[in-house]
Design an enzyme around this catalytic site. Structure first.
Site, PDB file in Angstrom:
ATOM      1  N   CYS A 286      -3.186 -13.632  -4.227  1.00 16.45           N
ATOM      2  CA  CYS A 286      -2.927 -14.218  -2.911  1.00 16.45           C
ATOM      3  C   CYS A 286      -3.122 -15.727  -2.946  1.00 16.45           C
ATOM      4  O   CYS A 286      -3.271 -16.359  -1.897  1.00 16.45           O
ATOM      5  CB  CYS A 286      -3.821 -13.573  -1.849  1.00 16.45           C
ATOM      6  SG  CYS A 286      -5.587 -13.799  -2.124  1.00 16.45           S
TER       7      CYS A 286
ATOM      8  N   ARG B 248       0.836  -1.203   0.000  1.00 18.80           N
ATOM      9  CA  ARG B 248       0.000   0.000   0.000  1.00 18.80           C
ATOM     10  C   ARG B 248       0.875   1.259   0.000  1.00 18.80           C
ATOM     11  O   ARG B 248       0.611   2.222  -0.715  1.00 18.80           O
ATOM     12  CB  ARG B 248      -0.919   0.001   1.219  1.00 18.80           C
ATOM     13  CG  ARG B 248      -2.000  -1.060   1.186  1.00 18.80           C
ATOM     14  CD  ARG B 248      -2.661  -1.196   2.544  1.00 18.80           C
ATOM     15  NE  ARG B 248      -3.662  -2.253   2.520  1.00 18.80           N
ATOM     16  CZ  ARG B 248      -3.939  -3.048   3.531  1.00 18.80           C
ATOM     17  NH1 ARG B 248      -3.284  -2.928   4.673  1.00 18.80           N
ATOM     18  NH2 ARG B 248      -4.864  -3.977   3.428  1.00 18.80           N
TER      19      ARG B 248
ATOM     20  N   PHE C 296     -11.624  -4.203  -5.479  1.00 16.59           N
ATOM     21  CA  PHE C 296     -11.650  -5.071  -4.300  1.00 16.59           C
ATOM     22  C   PHE C 296     -11.096  -4.287  -3.111  1.00 16.59           C
ATOM     23  O   PHE C 296     -10.217  -4.748  -2.379  1.00 16.59           O
ATOM     24  CB  PHE C 296     -10.840  -6.354  -4.522  1.00 16.59           C
ATOM     25  CG  PHE C 296     -11.195  -7.103  -5.780  1.00 16.59           C
ATOM     26  CD1 PHE C 296     -12.277  -7.975  -5.806  1.00 16.59           C
ATOM     27  CD2 PHE C 296     -10.455  -6.931  -6.940  1.00 16.59           C
ATOM     28  CE1 PHE C 296     -12.610  -8.658  -6.972  1.00 16.59           C
ATOM     29  CE2 PHE C 296     -10.780  -7.615  -8.113  1.00 16.59           C
ATOM     30  CZ  PHE C 296     -11.856  -8.486  -8.129  1.00 16.59           C
TER      31      PHE C 296
ATOM     32  N   ASP D 155      -6.711  -6.197  -6.453  1.00 13.89           N
ATOM     33  CA  ASP D 155      -6.330  -7.038  -5.312  1.00 13.89           C
ATOM     34  C   ASP D 155      -7.466  -8.010  -5.005  1.00 13.89           C
ATOM     35  O   ASP D 155      -8.159  -7.893  -3.992  1.00 13.89           O
ATOM     36  CB  ASP D 155      -6.027  -6.150  -4.100  1.00 13.89           C
ATOM     37  CG  ASP D 155      -5.498  -6.948  -2.914  1.00 13.89           C
ATOM     38  OD1 ASP D 155      -4.987  -8.067  -3.135  1.00 13.89           O
ATOM     39  OD2 ASP D 155      -5.606  -6.455  -1.770  1.00 13.89           O
TER      40      ASP D 155
ATOM     41  N   ASP E  88     -16.072  -2.311  -4.395  1.00 10.09           N
ATOM     42  CA  ASP E  88     -16.127  -3.551  -3.616  1.00 10.09           C
ATOM     43  C   ASP E  88     -17.570  -4.029  -3.597  1.00 10.09           C
ATOM     44  O   ASP E  88     -18.502  -3.219  -3.624  1.00 10.09           O
ATOM     45  CB  ASP E  88     -15.622  -3.328  -2.188  1.00 10.09           C
ATOM     46  CG  ASP E  88     -15.247  -4.638  -1.503  1.00 10.09           C
ATOM     47  OD1 ASP E  88     -14.046  -4.967  -1.476  1.00 10.09           O
ATOM     48  OD2 ASP E  88     -16.157  -5.345  -1.008  1.00 10.09           O
ATOM     49  N   SER E  89     -17.753  -5.350  -3.530  1.00  7.83           N
ATOM     50  CA  SER E  89     -19.107  -5.906  -3.556  1.00  7.83           C
ATOM     51  C   SER E  89     -19.796  -5.833  -2.195  1.00  7.83           C
ATOM     52  O   SER E  89     -21.011  -5.999  -2.114  1.00  7.83           O
ATOM     53  CB  SER E  89     -19.064  -7.361  -4.026  1.00  7.83           C
ATOM     54  OG  SER E  89     -18.285  -8.148  -3.138  1.00  7.83           O
TER      55      SER E  89
END
Length: 395
Positions: free
Chosen positions: A339, A211, A227, A299, A249-250
């Site tokens: 990830c 970040r 995300f 991400d 974002d959801s």
């Protein structure tokens, strides 16, 4: 202590200190150990190899702990491992810029199946193996002795627990239940997090360094954070002078928490746009209306939980990154991450190359990202390296 006999020819990885022994490598079990018991691993010649946790329900039947036969794997052994892990994070926490990190990272800290995250004065734990489950009273006592936290909350809700014959759980182990909102600091940025209800153990501290690095490119730029969760990349970009940041974002809860975090840090909300939407759907909507950005962060969650899912995950990563590349101004930057432990960096680079080809773009890799120091990678356990990322210049 019950002996577990290793099949002939299966010693190589064990002697190289890899901590996993799969059930197919076991020749014979002398007796009937309970799941989570500490047993002795013996080679085909009858020689001692290691001590470890046993579980006959798991593909990883043995999780090895100690290779020195003269060392007793008792309560003191576990206390020392906990203390060593905590001490390894002291330097990170000593600056005062950050008060949240991963204190214990499972096999990488020689405690297979134990994850402990620190959130200011609170701790969240995840217990993923039956052996660690049995040792939790000792581990909790040692964490209390070392850190005197206000609470320790058990977020052992991972589906992988079923492979060890364990049920999921969300309970307070020490102190009172953590408050609905805990304020933590990372890179001198404040976040309100909900330990009990948030994803994983409440906050993704594995992107701390990344970040900060990406934020260094954002001054005066138009940024898209996909995300975004509760705003790690978004907040760093706004603090470092981004002209604008759009977060997608959801999760409605994540978006609301992100907005609160912008207020908490007294950042310019006028430069920020939050969109609750499926990311792939939103990227297509941006493309349809001709929206372009200078920097895009991708991400996503873990697309490949296992090697068997790698081909499907590669296609998902390719499609996502292709869409991202189409939304960048010429010379724009794409910070993209995976990830998925099953996908190594070289494979990820190849996926990005395929995405560039499909998008009709040229890509330069100008930086590589990895997990931070509180997520160490043990030399004998490369599986601990799961987070990788690339900073791409797209032309």
């Amino acid at each position: 202590m019950i002996d577990i006999i290793l099949k002939k020819g299966k010693e190589k990885a064990v002697l190289q200190r890899h901590p996993w022994v799969f059930s197919g490598a076991i020749e014979h079990v002398k007796g009937k150990p309970a799941n989570g018991d500490i047993v002795k691993l013996i080679n085909a010649k009858g020689d001692f190899v290691a001590y470890g946790f046993y579980n006959d329900q798991s593909r990883v039947a043995l999780r090895l702990l100690e290779w020195d036969e003269s060392v007793a794997v008792d309560e003191d052994w576990f206390r020392h491992k906990v203390a060593d892990a905590v001490a390894g994070r002291n330097e990170l926490l000593s600056t005062g810029a950050t008060n949240t990190c991963r204190l214990i990272f499972s096999e990488s800290d020689y405690l297979p199946g134990l994850i402990v995250d620190k959130y200011a004065d609170h701790l969240a734990v995840q217990v993923l193996t039956s052996g660690i489950e049995k040792m939790m009273p000792v581990i909790i006592d040692e964490l209390q002795r070392l850190l005197n936290p206000k609470s320790i909350f058990d977020k052992s809700d991972a589906s992988s627990r079923q492979h060890e014959g364990l049920e999921t759980t969300n309970v307070v182990l020490l102190g009172d239940a953590p408050p609905e909102s805990v304020e933590v600091k990372e890179n001198n940025i404040l976040y309100n997090i909900n330990i009990a209800e948030g994803q994983k153990s409440g906050f993704y501290c594995d992107q701390r360094d990344n970040r900060r690095i990406v934020a260094g490119y954002t001054k005066g730029k138009k940024v898209l954070d996909c995300f975004s969760y509760t705003g790690g990349f978004t907040l760093n970009a706004l603090q470092n002078g981004a002209a604008s940041v759009t977060s997608v974002d959801s999760s409605a809860l994540a978006i609301e928490t992100l907005k609160e975090n912008i207020k908490l840090n007294k950042l310019d909300a006028g430069k920020h746009t939050a969109i609750q939407s499926d990311v792939n759907k939103q990227l297509r909507a941006f493309k349809d209306c001709g929206e372009l950005f200078d920097i895009i962060v991708l991400d996503p969650p873990k697309y490949a939980p296992s090697r068997s899912a790698l081909d499907r995950a590669a296609r998902a990563y390719k499609d996502l990154n292709r869409l991202g590349m189409l939304l960048l101004n010429s010379g724009g930057l794409l910070a993209t991450y995976s990830c998925s432990g099953a996908m190594d960096l070289e494979t990820f680079k190849q996926v990005i190359a395929w995405a560039a080809l499909d998008a009709g773009k040229q890509v330069q890799f100008i930086n590589q990202f990895c997990q931070p120091e509180d997520h160490p990678v043990r030399s004998s356990f490369p599986e601990g390296e799961y987070l990788k990322g690339l900073l791409c210049r797209v032309v």
